[in-house]
Design a protein around this motif. Structure first.
Motif, PDB file in Angstrom:
ATOM      1  N   GLN A 298      -5.452  -4.889  -6.492  1.00 15.24           N
ATOM      2  CA  GLN A 298      -5.002  -4.207  -5.289  1.00 15.24           C
ATOM      3  C   GLN A 298      -3.785  -4.920  -4.716  1.00 15.24           C
ATOM      4  O   GLN A 298      -3.859  -6.093  -4.350  1.00 15.24           O
ATOM      5  CB  GLN A 298      -6.119  -4.188  -4.231  1.00 15.24           C
ATOM      6  CG  GLN A 298      -5.747  -3.503  -2.921  1.00 15.24           C
ATOM      7  CD  GLN A 298      -5.563  -2.015  -3.102  1.00 15.24           C
ATOM      8  OE1 GLN A 298      -6.217  -1.412  -3.928  1.00 15.24           O
ATOM      9  NE2 GLN A 298      -4.675  -1.431  -2.346  1.00 15.24           N
TER      10      GLN A 298
ATOM     11  N   GLN B 174      -1.102  -6.490  -2.285  1.00 14.77           N
ATOM     12  CA  GLN B 174      -1.072  -6.929  -0.903  1.00 14.77           C
ATOM     13  C   GLN B 174       0.374  -6.903  -0.443  1.00 14.77           C
ATOM     14  O   GLN B 174       1.238  -7.544  -1.044  1.00 14.77           O
ATOM     15  CB  GLN B 174      -1.639  -8.356  -0.769  1.00 14.77           C
ATOM     16  CG  GLN B 174      -3.073  -8.483  -1.243  1.00 14.77           C
ATOM     17  CD  GLN B 174      -4.037  -7.683  -0.385  1.00 14.77           C
ATOM     18  OE1 GLN B 174      -3.906  -7.654   0.831  1.00 14.77           O
ATOM     19  NE2 GLN B 174      -4.981  -7.031  -1.025  1.00 14.77           N
ATOM     20  N   THR B 175       0.675  -6.153   0.600  1.00 13.64           N
ATOM     21  CA  THR B 175       2.055  -6.032   1.059  1.00 13.64           C
ATOM     22  C   THR B 175       2.381  -7.184   2.002  1.00 13.64           C
ATOM     23  O   THR B 175       2.611  -7.003   3.193  1.00 13.64           O
ATOM     24  CB  THR B 175       2.277  -4.676   1.757  1.00 13.64           C
ATOM     25  OG1 THR B 175       1.297  -4.529   2.780  1.00 13.64           O
ATOM     26  CG2 THR B 175       2.165  -3.551   0.773  1.00 13.64           C
TER      27      THR B 175
ATOM     28  N   LEU C  32       6.321  -2.044   0.608  1.00 17.23           N
ATOM     29  CA  LEU C  32       5.916  -0.699   0.202  1.00 17.23           C
ATOM     30  C   LEU C  32       7.016  -0.029  -0.608  1.00 17.23           C
ATOM     31  O   LEU C  32       6.741   0.729  -1.540  1.00 17.23           O
ATOM     32  CB  LEU C  32       5.577   0.143   1.434  1.00 17.23           C
ATOM     33  CG  LEU C  32       4.291  -0.213   2.174  1.00 17.23           C
ATOM     34  CD1 LEU C  32       4.182   0.606   3.460  1.00 17.23           C
ATOM     35  CD2 LEU C  32       3.073   0.010   1.302  1.00 17.23           C
TER      36      LEU C  32
ATOM     37  N   GLY D  20      -3.839   0.291  -8.165  1.00 17.81           N
ATOM     38  CA  GLY D  20      -3.857  -0.272  -6.821  1.00 17.81           C
ATOM     39  C   GLY D  20      -2.624   0.091  -6.019  1.00 17.81           C
ATOM     40  O   GLY D  20      -2.703   0.323  -4.809  1.00 17.81           O
TER      41      GLY D  20
ATOM     42  N   LYS E  87      -2.988   3.555  -4.647  1.00 14.09           N
ATOM     43  CA  LYS E  87      -3.941   3.565  -3.553  1.00 14.09           C
ATOM     44  C   LYS E  87      -3.318   3.008  -2.273  1.00 14.09           C
ATOM     45  O   LYS E  87      -3.503   3.557  -1.180  1.00 14.09           O
ATOM     46  CB  LYS E  87      -5.178   2.748  -3.930  1.00 14.09           C
ATOM     47  CG  LYS E  87      -6.278   2.786  -2.876  1.00 14.09           C
ATOM     48  CD  LYS E  87      -7.510   2.036  -3.357  1.00 14.09           C
ATOM     49  CE  LYS E  87      -8.611   2.074  -2.288  1.00 14.09           C
ATOM     50  NZ  LYS E  87      -9.821   1.327  -2.738  1.00 14.09           N
ATOM     51  N   THR E  88      -2.567   1.928  -2.408  1.00 17.92           N
ATOM     52  CA  THR E  88      -1.909   1.333  -1.245  1.00 17.92           C
ATOM     53  C   THR E  88      -0.909   2.297  -0.627  1.00 17.92           C
ATOM     54  O   THR E  88      -0.849   2.456   0.602  1.00 17.92           O
ATOM     55  CB  THR E  88      -1.191   0.032  -1.660  1.00 17.92           C
ATOM     56  OG1 THR E  88      -2.161  -0.915  -2.092  1.00 17.92           O
ATOM     57  CG2 THR E  88      -0.421  -0.561  -0.476  1.00 17.92           C
TER      58      THR E  88
ATOM     59  N   GLU F 292      -2.767   5.099   1.198  1.00 16.12           N
ATOM     60  CA  GLU F 292      -3.301   4.631   2.480  1.00 16.12           C
ATOM     61  C   GLU F 292      -2.189   4.506   3.512  1.00 16.12           C
ATOM     62  O   GLU F 292      -2.382   4.846   4.683  1.00 16.12           O
ATOM     63  CB  GLU F 292      -4.002   3.287   2.278  1.00 16.12           C
ATOM     64  CG  GLU F 292      -5.316   3.391   1.508  1.00 16.12           C
ATOM     65  CD  GLU F 292      -5.918   2.031   1.189  1.00 16.12           C
ATOM     66  OE1 GLU F 292      -5.209   1.014   1.389  1.00 16.12           O
ATOM     67  OE2 GLU F 292      -7.080   1.988   0.748  1.00 16.12           O
ATOM     68  N   ALA F 293      -1.028   4.016   3.078  1.00 18.00           N
ATOM     69  CA  ALA F 293       0.107   3.901   3.998  1.00 18.00           C
ATOM     70  C   ALA F 293       0.558   5.277   4.480  1.00 18.00           C
ATOM     71  O   ALA F 293       0.852   5.467   5.669  1.00 18.00           O
ATOM     72  CB  ALA F 293       1.267   3.178   3.308  1.00 18.00           C
TER      73      ALA F 293
END
Length: 307
Positions: free
Chosen positions: A2, A4-5, A11, A75, A78-79, A82-83
């Motif tokens: 996943q 991590q930003t 992004l 991942g 998905k990130t 979600e954003a």
């Protein structure tokens, strides 16, 4: 894996990575993202440096994902989703009934959509409607990618993991002719009856045509297909001026009083009209309001259809 930003990973970089992974081409991805290829390459390289691993195999002829890249892709998607959802929620709160609603629709649903579009714009004039007409396969891809808020079409024969479908109404494939056509003397038409008439059919690949072709596939019928068209209104305009026969969803003539539908004597003609959403994604308030208005249109009530 996943993403991590944190500092150093943005992004924007994830977006660049996902697009490159989808197209497997730096040049095509750069063009789709409206950036230079050198900028894209630099951003991907920074991302790989941050992760301390290569995400792509590169050579002069081909770009492919490494095992790490394949793992990271899930991942990253998905990130980004979600954003996008969080952004949509904030915009909903900030804008109220404003913004843009992106709707996908197949050609057969045009007559159903018209009334709800006008009702929605009257109630929510500040929401911009972006209506996209495509075939069902193209719509499902756009819904799956989150580029449409929802789509209207008949249920697809294909399964899409990232698309959830809800039945809007039960419908059926029907014979459609002008109101003085000889077939109107029949209450029900057998498929064999169609051999007597010249037909204009929706083009191969459209849902009504795919359903019809699947019904007649193993039947020894000698149908006279004189024309094909990929646009429903073209077919209906020709029917008004001729004795041609077509086979389409019965809903397409809801706004055409000089055309009539005749039932086909075959149980396989049933079709399900559906609303399609990207699975597990936030639904805008404007989406819910549009569907509320759609469920109460005269077009659906007149043809005994309801949510």
């Amino acid at each position: 894996m996943q993403p991590q930003t944190e500092r150093g990973m943005e992004l924007r970089q994830l977006k660049y990575f996902v697009k490159t992974a989808e197209l497997l081409s730096f040049s095509k991805a750069a063009k789709a993202l409206y950036i230079t290829q050198s900028t894209l390459s630099q951003q991907i390289k920074q991302l790989e440096d941050e992760l301390d691993m290569a995400l792509f195999f590169r050579n002069n002829h081909k770009v492919s994902l490494t095992e790490a890249g394949k793992t990271f892709l899930e991942g990253a998607k998905k990130t980004l989703a979600e954003a996008d959802d969080n952004k949509a929620k904030i915009l909903d709160l900030a804008q109220g009934h404003r913004g843009t609603l992106n709707i996908g629709v197949t050609y057969s649903f045009g007559s159903i959509l018209t009334e709800s579009v006008l009702a929605f714009k009257k109630e929510y004039p500040d929401v911009v409607l972006n209506i996209c007409y495509k075939n069902v396969m193209e719509l499902m891809e756009l819904v799956s990618d989150g580029e449409l808020d929802f789509a209207l079409s008949f249920r697809s024969s294909e399964k899409y993991d990232n698309v959830e479908s809800h039945i809007l109404f039960d419908n059926k494939l029907s014979i459609i002719v002008r109101e003085d056509h000889p077939l109107t003397r029949k209450e029900v038409v057998r498929l064999a009856d169609l051999e007597e008439y010249d037909m204009i059919l929706p083009s191969i690949g459209l849902q009504a045509r795919s359903t019809f072709d699947s019904i007649i596939a193993e039947r020894n019928l000698n149908l006279k297909v004189a024309m094909e068209a990929n646009e429903v209104n073209t077919i209906l305009n020709i029917l008004r001026r001729s004795n041609y026969v077509t086979v389409l969803s019965e809903t397409v003539i809801l706004e055409h009083n000089n055309l009539v539908t005749i039932d086909i004597d075959d149980a396989e003609c049933n079709m399900e009209g559906c609303l399609h959403f990207c699975a597990n994604r936030y639904r805008k308030r404007s989406t819910e309001e549009f569907i509320r208005l759609l469920s109460d249109t005269k077009a659906l009530r007149r043809s005994r259809l309801w949510l």
